[in-house]
Design a protein around this motif. Sequence first.
Motif, PDB file in Angstrom:
ATOM      1  N   ASN A 139       0.858  -1.184   0.000  1.00  0.00           N
ATOM      2  CA  ASN A 139       0.000   0.000   0.000  1.00  0.00           C
ATOM      3  C   ASN A 139       0.894   1.234   0.000  1.00  0.00           C
ATOM      4  O   ASN A 139       1.571   1.524   0.993  1.00  0.00           O
ATOM      5  N   LYS A 140       0.918   1.919  -1.129  1.00  0.00           N
ATOM      6  CA  LYS A 140       1.817   3.055  -1.308  1.00  0.00           C
ATOM      7  C   LYS A 140       1.452   4.232  -0.406  1.00  0.00           C
ATOM      8  O   LYS A 140       2.327   4.998   0.004  1.00  0.00           O
ATOM      9  N   ASP A 141       0.180   4.368  -0.077  1.00  0.00           N
ATOM     10  CA  ASP A 141      -0.266   5.521   0.714  1.00  0.00           C
ATOM     11  C   ASP A 141       0.286   5.498   2.131  1.00  0.00           C
ATOM     12  O   ASP A 141       0.775   6.507   2.641  1.00  0.00           O
ATOM     13  N   ASN A 142       0.168   4.340   2.808  1.00  0.00           N
ATOM     14  CA  ASN A 142       0.679   4.254   4.183  1.00  0.00           C
ATOM     15  C   ASN A 142       1.950   3.422   4.298  1.00  0.00           C
ATOM     16  O   ASN A 142       2.393   3.109   5.408  1.00  0.00           O
ATOM     17  N   MET A 143       2.538   3.040   3.134  1.00  0.00           N
ATOM     18  CA  MET A 143       3.820   2.319   3.090  1.00  0.00           C
ATOM     19  C   MET A 143       3.768   0.998   3.864  1.00  0.00           C
ATOM     20  O   MET A 143       4.733   0.600   4.513  1.00  0.00           O
ATOM     21  N   GLU A 144       2.650   0.297   3.796  1.00  0.00           N
ATOM     22  CA  GLU A 144       2.502  -0.989   4.471  1.00  0.00           C
ATOM     23  C   GLU A 144       2.585  -2.124   3.460  1.00  0.00           C
ATOM     24  O   GLU A 144       2.138  -1.985   2.319  1.00  0.00           O
ATOM     25  N   PHE A 145       3.122  -3.267   3.906  1.00  0.00           N
ATOM     26  CA  PHE A 145       3.213  -4.427   3.020  1.00  0.00           C
ATOM     27  C   PHE A 145       2.785  -5.695   3.759  1.00  0.00           C
ATOM     28  O   PHE A 145       2.829  -5.771   4.993  1.00  0.00           O
ATOM     29  N   THR A 146       2.371  -6.675   2.965  1.00  0.00           N
ATOM     30  CA  THR A 146       2.102  -8.023   3.471  1.00  0.00           C
ATOM     31  C   THR A 146       2.787  -9.007   2.532  1.00  0.00           C
ATOM     32  O   THR A 146       2.568  -8.954   1.322  1.00  0.00           O
ATOM     33  N   TYR A 147       3.601  -9.857   3.094  1.00  0.00           N
ATOM     34  CA  TYR A 147       4.372 -10.831   2.309  1.00  0.00           C
ATOM     35  C   TYR A 147       3.743 -12.208   2.443  1.00  0.00           C
ATOM     36  O   TYR A 147       3.477 -12.676   3.554  1.00  0.00           O
ATOM     37  N   TYR A 148       3.495 -12.868   1.308  1.00  0.00           N
ATOM     38  CA  TYR A 148       2.948 -14.222   1.284  1.00  0.00           C
ATOM     39  C   TYR A 148       3.985 -15.143   0.632  1.00  0.00           C
ATOM     40  O   TYR A 148       4.411 -14.900  -0.505  1.00  0.00           O
ATOM     41  N   GLY A 149       4.368 -16.184   1.349  1.00  0.00           N
ATOM     42  CA  GLY A 149       5.374 -17.078   0.792  1.00  0.00           C
ATOM     43  C   GLY A 149       5.270 -18.483   1.356  1.00  0.00           C
ATOM     44  O   GLY A 149       4.438 -18.776   2.225  1.00  0.00           O
TER      45      GLY A 149
END
Length: 204
Positions: A139-149
């Motif tokens: 999410n570019k707006d709040n600079m959050e990420f979720t990694y799926y692996g």
Amino acid sequence: MVIKNLENKIKLVLIICSLFLTGCVIISISSIWTARTMVNDAHQKVYVLDGNVPILVNRSTMEETLDVEAKSHVEMFHQFFFTLAPDDKYIKYTTEKAMYLVDETGLAQYNTLKEKGFYSNIMGTSAVFSIFCDSIKFNKDNMEFTYYGRQRIERRTSILMRELVTAGQLKRVPRTDNNPHGLLITNWRTLLNKDIEQKTKNAY
């Protein structure tokens, strides 16, 4: 009469000089502006040599490439942190590389695993850990990420597949050799880490 003609000639000379000076100023400003524009355009163009053939490429700002760089940064961190081999020097090398990409939350997870004997167990069981990225949501707006692996753990007698989901935020930092993307993972946490499949290896 002579004086009047002289005054008219002086006025004419002044008008001509004024027009000439104005023209020079306009031409100088235009030349400077044109040269500046050309230099700026040239700075936006980079030539890369492919053998002996120059190829024109365009420079881009970080804002234009943020999505790609953020996902690449997150994937790079997970590769370093979760790719492990039964070699203490290799484990030290990859975890040190990973620590350049994350804040103290990554170091805290590393210390917890170390205290539990996780890395010693890898060397004791000759386990090999590999990580495969399925997707990364950013999410570019709040600079959050979720990694799926998925993590593959290969031991002498079995192969275990685990599902891994982590999350965190990114913040901008200066680019360095150890952090080429100029990003730092913060508030990193594991949301899910569970077994999904286990296979017994054939004994020969």
